[in-house]
Design an enzyme around this catalytic site. Structure first.
Site, PDB file in Angstrom:
ATOM      1  N   TYR A 167       8.775 -17.936  23.838  1.00  0.00           N
ATOM      2  CA  TYR A 167       8.550 -18.853  22.670  1.00  0.00           C
ATOM      3  C   TYR A 167       9.896 -19.361  21.976  1.00  0.00           C
ATOM      4  CZ  TYR A 167       7.352 -19.321  17.672  1.00  0.00           C
ATOM      5  OH  TYR A 167       7.286 -20.082  16.501  1.00  0.00           O
ATOM      6  N   ALA A 169      12.708 -19.950  23.523  1.00  0.00           N
ATOM      7  CA  ALA A 169      13.480 -20.637  24.419  1.00  0.00           C
ATOM      8  C   ALA A 169      12.879 -22.029  24.131  1.00  0.00           C
ATOM      9  CB  ALA A 169      13.318 -20.471  25.795  1.00  0.00           C
TER      10      ALA A 169
HETATM   11  N1  LIG Z   1       2.897 -18.170  11.628  1.00  0.00           N
HETATM   12  C1  LIG Z   1       4.478 -17.878  11.516  1.00  0.00           C
HETATM   13  O1  LIG Z   1       4.772 -16.905  11.233  1.00  0.00           O
HETATM   14  C2  LIG Z   1       5.483 -18.947  12.028  1.00  0.00           C
HETATM   15  C3  LIG Z   1       5.097 -20.162  12.468  1.00  0.00           C
HETATM   16  N2  LIG Z   1       5.892 -20.958  12.966  1.00  0.00           N
HETATM   17  C4  LIG Z   1       5.788 -22.366  13.363  1.00  0.00           C
HETATM   18  O2  LIG Z   1       4.712 -23.199  12.755  1.00  0.00           O
HETATM   19  C5  LIG Z   1       4.023 -23.769  13.449  1.00  0.00           C
HETATM   20  C6  LIG Z   1       2.521 -23.608  13.154  1.00  0.00           C
HETATM   21  O3  LIG Z   1       2.290 -22.179  13.445  1.00  0.00           O
HETATM   22  P1  LIG Z   1       0.982 -21.428  13.139  1.00  0.00           P
HETATM   23  O4  LIG Z   1       0.322 -22.214  11.702  1.00  0.00           O
HETATM   24  O5  LIG Z   1       1.283 -20.020  13.044  1.00  0.00           O
HETATM   25  O6  LIG Z   1       0.074 -21.687  14.250  1.00  0.00           O
HETATM   26  P2  LIG Z   1      -1.549 -21.513  14.735  1.00  0.00           P
HETATM   27  O7  LIG Z   1      -1.647 -20.592  15.786  1.00  0.00           O
HETATM   28  O8  LIG Z   1      -2.252 -21.106  13.456  1.00  0.00           O
HETATM   29  O9  LIG Z   1      -1.700 -22.846  15.014  1.00  0.00           O
HETATM   30  C7  LIG Z   1      -1.449 -23.462  16.481  1.00  0.00           C
HETATM   31  C8  LIG Z   1      -2.364 -24.717  16.364  1.00  0.00           C
HETATM   32  O10 LIG Z   1      -2.104 -25.366  17.696  1.00  0.00           O
HETATM   33  C9  LIG Z   1      -3.260 -25.657  18.526  1.00  0.00           C
HETATM   34  N3  LIG Z   1      -2.993 -25.408  19.771  1.00  0.00           N
HETATM   35  C10 LIG Z   1      -2.853 -23.972  20.560  1.00  0.00           C
HETATM   36  N4  LIG Z   1      -2.630 -24.402  21.822  1.00  0.00           N
HETATM   37  C11 LIG Z   1      -2.799 -25.731  22.067  1.00  0.00           C
HETATM   38  C12 LIG Z   1      -2.702 -26.544  23.214  1.00  0.00           C
HETATM   39  N5  LIG Z   1      -2.532 -25.648  24.473  1.00  0.00           N
HETATM   40  N6  LIG Z   1      -2.736 -27.845  23.029  1.00  0.00           N
HETATM   41  C13 LIG Z   1      -2.991 -28.256  21.866  1.00  0.00           C
HETATM   42  N7  LIG Z   1      -3.121 -27.758  20.759  1.00  0.00           N
HETATM   43  C14 LIG Z   1      -2.851 -26.366  20.960  1.00  0.00           C
HETATM   44  C15 LIG Z   1      -4.226 -24.587  17.639  1.00  0.00           C
HETATM   45  O11 LIG Z   1      -5.773 -25.136  17.907  1.00  0.00           O
HETATM   46  P3  LIG Z   1      -6.509 -24.925  19.474  1.00  0.00           P
HETATM   47  O12 LIG Z   1      -6.484 -23.580  19.795  1.00  0.00           O
HETATM   48  O13 LIG Z   1      -8.036 -25.382  18.902  1.00  0.00           O
HETATM   49  O14 LIG Z   1      -5.995 -26.032  20.372  1.00  0.00           O
HETATM   50  C16 LIG Z   1      -3.922 -24.687  16.499  1.00  0.00           C
HETATM   51  O15 LIG Z   1      -4.461 -25.680  15.909  1.00  0.00           O
HETATM   52  C17 LIG Z   1       4.353 -23.628  14.982  1.00  0.00           C
HETATM   53  O16 LIG Z   1       5.293 -24.589  15.499  1.00  0.00           O
HETATM   54  C18 LIG Z   1       4.869 -22.316  14.928  1.00  0.00           C
HETATM   55  O17 LIG Z   1       6.084 -21.946  15.747  1.00  0.00           O
HETATM   56  C19 LIG Z   1       7.508 -20.760  12.847  1.00  0.00           C
HETATM   57  C20 LIG Z   1       7.853 -19.689  12.180  1.00  0.00           C
HETATM   58  C21 LIG Z   1       6.924 -18.639  11.860  1.00  0.00           C
HETATM   59  C1  LIG Z   2      10.393 -11.640  13.034  1.00  0.00           C
HETATM   60  C2  LIG Z   2      10.640 -13.055  12.714  1.00  0.00           C
HETATM   61  C3  LIG Z   2      11.115 -13.087  11.008  1.00  0.00           C
HETATM   62  C4  LIG Z   2      12.198 -12.850  10.366  1.00  0.00           C
HETATM   63  C5  LIG Z   2      12.321 -13.398   9.106  1.00  0.00           C
HETATM   64  O1  LIG Z   2      11.841 -13.090   8.304  1.00  0.00           O
HETATM   65  O2  LIG Z   2      13.084 -14.530   8.786  1.00  0.00           O
HETATM   66  C6  LIG Z   2       9.995 -13.958  12.897  1.00  0.00           C
HETATM   67  C7  LIG Z   2      10.503 -15.299  12.937  1.00  0.00           C
HETATM   68  C8  LIG Z   2       9.418 -16.390  13.722  1.00  0.00           C
HETATM   69  C9  LIG Z   2       8.373 -15.430  14.171  1.00  0.00           C
HETATM   70  C10 LIG Z   2       7.533 -15.956  15.232  1.00  0.00           C
HETATM   71  C11 LIG Z   2       6.954 -17.329  15.124  1.00  0.00           C
HETATM   72  O3  LIG Z   2       7.909 -18.137  15.050  1.00  0.00           O
HETATM   73  C12 LIG Z   2       5.680 -17.567  15.391  1.00  0.00           C
HETATM   74  C13 LIG Z   2       4.679 -16.806  16.159  1.00  0.00           C
HETATM   75  C14 LIG Z   2       3.575 -16.774  15.252  1.00  0.00           C
HETATM   76  C15 LIG Z   2       2.471 -15.775  15.438  1.00  0.00           C
HETATM   77  O4  LIG Z   2       1.516 -15.915  14.523  1.00  0.00           O
HETATM   78  C16 LIG Z   2       3.083 -14.348  15.412  1.00  0.00           C
HETATM   79  C17 LIG Z   2       4.164 -14.312  16.707  1.00  0.00           C
HETATM   80  C18 LIG Z   2       5.436 -15.278  16.448  1.00  0.00           C
HETATM   81  C19 LIG Z   2       6.020 -15.333  17.833  1.00  0.00           C
HETATM   82  C20 LIG Z   2       6.314 -14.587  15.426  1.00  0.00           C
HETATM   83  C21 LIG Z   2       6.833 -13.478  15.529  1.00  0.00           C
HETATM   84  C22 LIG Z   2       7.933 -12.945  14.399  1.00  0.00           C
HETATM   85  C23 LIG Z   2       8.856 -13.876  14.353  1.00  0.00           C
HETATM   86  C24 LIG Z   2       9.926 -13.811  15.336  1.00  0.00           C
END
Ligand SMILES: NC(=O)C1=CN([C@@H]2O[C@H](COP(=O)(O)OP(=O)(O)OC[C@H]3O[C@@H](n4cnc5c(N)ncnc54)[C@H](OP(=O)(O)O)[C@@H]3O)[C@@H](O)[C@H]2O)C=CC1
Ligand SMILES: C[C@H](CCC(=O)O)[C@H]1CC[C@H]2[C@@H]3C(=O)C[C@@H]4C[C@H](O)CC[C@]4(C)[C@H]3CC[C@]12C
Length: 265
Positions: A167, A169
């Site tokens: 992730y 990377a």
């Molecule tokens: N939640 C967190 O703590 C953090 C999140 N982020 C970033 O925020 C963004 C949103 O995260 P978050 O809200 O947790 O994500 P979610 O896992 O809630 O949502 C992911 C979305 O992507 C879609 N998706 C999954 N796989 C695919 C695929 N192969 N092709 C197309 N669509 C796909 C899913 O829908 P479906 O499965 O129906 O395709 C869903 O709508 C991400 O970029 C994440 O890296 C960053 C740091 C922390």
């Molecule tokens: C532990 C990290 C947070 C440190 C901080 O408080 O700043 C997290 C920062 C990013 C997280 C990952 C992420 O980007 C999204 C994924 C979301 C999923 O819901 C959970 C796993 C994640 C790989 C998530 C894991 C924790 C962090 C590395």
């Protein structure tokens, strides 16, 4: 819906109000990828409140239709069954566009790196290469509208966090590609902004709610900021430490993990 009501008080700040006033003129047509759940879903609700025409994508039609149901008074086009897992996603962009929000991520694991190169390749396709392909498809329209690209990344795309090697990377790759592209836009006078969003852990509770996070991302994109940090102090301060004392930051991060029950490779 309750999601829309929750969003209202957080718009009270000056930038929120200013954004609402200017949104009608500036940001009408927006694509949000991965908008069926989480932060992407919340961005769709905020954008709908601002009167935007939004196009949302994800793979699961049922989940997207649920989001669409909550947006019924607004213009929302769902593109279900879009999977970014294949090598070249079909271009789904036609007509004009003001903002492209790249947010989706594929499933990964939270454990020591298991040596599975195929998984890294697949995740790079979903989390990175599809962002590149979408950007290439959207660029002619974004150049015409002098619009914005918003890339949702993570602290794990700026600092080496353990247990999320594949992730992490993919998120570092986004920073390299889009920071470099921003430089070239500037050199070629291409007036398309690029905003990289550096998010810490987002939860549904009070500390880092996804509703507030979603609004910060939209604000950062609309204000054409270079980077968005959410939450600001807990992401920005570690990054300042990283630049001066990387080993110390690595040590602090490792101290936050309880790895007793993890299987070593
Ligand atoms: N939640 C967190 O703590 C953090 C999140 N982020 C970033 O925020 C963004 C949103 O995260 P978050 O809200 O947790 O994500 P979610 O896992 O809630 O949502 C992911 C979305 O992507 C879609 N998706 C999954 N796989 C695919 C695929 N192969 N092709 C197309 N669509 C796909 C899913 O829908 P479906 O499965 O129906 O395709 C869903 O709508 C991400 O970029 C994440 O890296 C960053 C740091 C922390
Ligand atoms: C532990 C990290 C947070 C440190 C901080 O408080 O700043 C997290 C920062 C990013 C997280 C990952 C992420 O980007 C999204 C994924 C979301 C999923 O819901 C959970 C796993 C994640 C790989 C998530 C894991 C924790 C962090 C590395």
């Amino acid at each position: 819906s309750s999601s829309l009501e929750v969003a209202a008080p957080s718009l009270a700040g000056f930038t929120g109000v200013a954004l609402l006033l200017f949104w009608e003129q500036l940001w009408k047509r927006v694509i949000v990828t991965g908008a069926s759940t989480g932060i992407g879903e919340q961005m769709a609700y905020h954008l709908a409140r601002m009167g935007s025409h939004i196009l949302v994508t994800a793979r699961t039609e049922a989940k997207l239709q649920k989001v669409n149901g909550k947006l019924s008074t607004h213009t929302c086009t769902c593109i279900p069954a879009i999977s970014y897992s294949t090598l070249m996603p079909a271009p789904l962009i036609s007509g004009g566009l003001d903002m492209l929000i790249l947010n989706h991520i594929g499933k990964s694991y939270f454990s020591y790196f298991d040596g599975d190169v195929g998984h890294v390749q697949k995740l790079l396709q979903i989390n990175f290469l599809s962002y590149v392909a979408m950007t290439v498809s959207a660029l002619p329209m974004l150049k015409e509208s002098e619009g914005s690209i918003v890339v949702v990344s993570s602290m794990a795309g700026k600092v080496g966090f353990p247990l999320t090697v594949p992730y992490s990377a993919t998120k570092f790759a986004l920073d390299g590609f889009f920071s470099s592209l921003r430089q070239e836009f500037s050199m070629q006078s291409v007036n398309v902004s690029i905003t990289l969003c550096v998010l810490g852990f987002i939860n549904t509770g009070k500390i880092s709610p996804k509703e507030e996070c979603a609004l910060e991302i939209i604000k950062g994109g609309a204000l054409r900021q270079r980077e968005v940090y959410y939450r600001y102090a807990s992401t920005k301060i570690p990054l300042l430490i990283r630049d001066w004392a990387a080993d110390f930051l690595d040590y602090l991060i490792r101290k936050c993990y309880n790895t007793e029950n993890l299987k070593k490779n």
